[in-house]
Motif scaffolding. Structure first.
Motif, short mmCIF file in Angstrom:
data_model
loop_
_atom_site.label_atom_id
_atom_site.label_comp_id
_atom_site.label_asym_id
_atom_site.label_seq_id
_atom_site.Cartn_x
_atom_site.Cartn_y
_atom_site.Cartn_z
N LEU A 7 0.71 -0.88 0.50
CA LEU A 7 -0.47 -0.08 -0.04
C LEU A 7 0.86 1.54 0.10
N TYR A 8 1.90 1.43 0.62
CA TYR A 8 3.19 2.28 0.81
C TYR A 8 3.69 3.03 -0.54
N VAL A 9 3.88 1.71 -1.23
CA VAL A 9 4.37 1.94 -2.68
C VAL A 9 3.17 2.39 -3.62
N ILE A 10 1.82 1.74 -3.48
CA ILE A 10 1.01 2.39 -4.33
C ILE A 10 1.02 3.11 -3.92
N ALA A 73 -5.17 14.77 0.51
CA ALA A 73 -5.52 13.99 0.98
C ALA A 73 -4.87 11.57 0.75
N LEU A 74 -3.56 11.70 0.08
CA LEU A 74 -3.46 10.92 -0.39
C LEU A 74 -2.36 10.64 0.82
N LYS A 79 1.72 9.37 5.23
CA LYS A 79 1.93 8.90 6.55
C LYS A 79 0.88 8.54 7.58
N ALA A 80 0.40 7.90 7.47
CA ALA A 80 -0.63 7.20 8.51
C ALA A 80 0.03 6.06 7.97
N THR A 81 0.08 4.88 7.10
CA THR A 81 0.18 3.93 6.19
C THR A 81 2.38 3.74 6.93
N LYS A 82 2.66 5.05 6.31
CA LYS A 82 4.70 4.67 7.73
C LYS A 82 4.67 3.79 8.99
N LEU A 83 2.78 5.01 9.93
CA LEU A 83 3.14 4.56 10.76
C LEU A 83 2.97 3.59 10.88
N LEU A 85 3.46 0.87 9.36
CA LEU A 85 4.61 -0.69 9.03
C LEU A 85 5.49 -0.69 10.23
N ASN A 86 5.23 0.32 11.62
CA ASN A 86 5.88 0.31 13.31
C ASN A 86 5.40 -0.47 13.46
N ASN A 87 3.97 -0.89 13.66
CA ASN A 87 3.02 -1.83 14.90
C ASN A 87 2.76 -1.49 15.29
#
Length: 169
Positions: A7-10, A73-74, A79-83, A85-87
């Motif tokens: 998702l982060y890459v997309i 928005a994207l 940024k939320a997806t990056k967070l 990734l840290n679980n």
């Protein structure tokens, strides 16, 4: 590769493509406004369907602004997806980024839908009834935005429950 990484890459690819298209749109709009002849990009809009050329330029400007809001928005979703990734699911920043991304997605999709429909009715004198492909895309983006807002609310509630459990132990 986990689904969060995919998702982060997309999201990165989508943001780059949309920014490139916004830049191209601004370039074409500015060259047209300055009266510079260009033959490499043709407008898909016919100037004759609008009452004045100014209406066409305002229409295109509004669409570019809405696309910029969608990119924000994207970016917030990225940024939320990056967070994610840290679980760390109980992060306040994650919850706020997801909620604001959802709000901006709903706002931009509704605004773009309205601008398109107003443009069709008043400028092109067309009324499209029923579900078109564009309408389905707008509705799906609205649904994604509402889903992000729901998930952020759920995460906020789980964070509150976790904090209460931590205090009782």
């Amino acid at each position: 590769m986990s689904s969060t990484k995919i998702l982060y890459v997309i999201l990165n690819v989508i943001i780059i493509l949309i920014l490139a298209s916004i830049g191209l749109g601004i370039f074409v709009l500015s060259t047209t406004l300055l009266g510079i002849e260009q033959n490499f990009v043709l407008f898909s809009e016919d100037v004759l369907t609008y009452k004045t050329e100014g209406m066409l330029y305002r229409y295109i400007f509004f669409k570019l602004v809405i696309y910029a809001v969608f990119v924000v928005a994207l970016w917030k979703l990225r940024k939320a997806t990056k967070l994610l990734l840290n679980n760390d699911f109980h992060n306040t920043e994650l919850i706020m980024e997801m909620f604001s991304s959802g709000k901006l997605m709903v706002l931009s999709s509704v605004a773009l839908w309205l601008v398109d429909e107003i443009g069709n009715i008043f400028y092109k004198r067309q009324v499209v009834l029923g579900l078109s492909e564009k309408t389905l895309v707008y509705l799906s983006v609205i649904a994604m935005g509402l889903f992000l807002m729901l998930i952020s609310t759920v995460l906020r509630d789980t964070k509150t429950i976790k904090e209460e459990n931590d205090l009782t132990i």
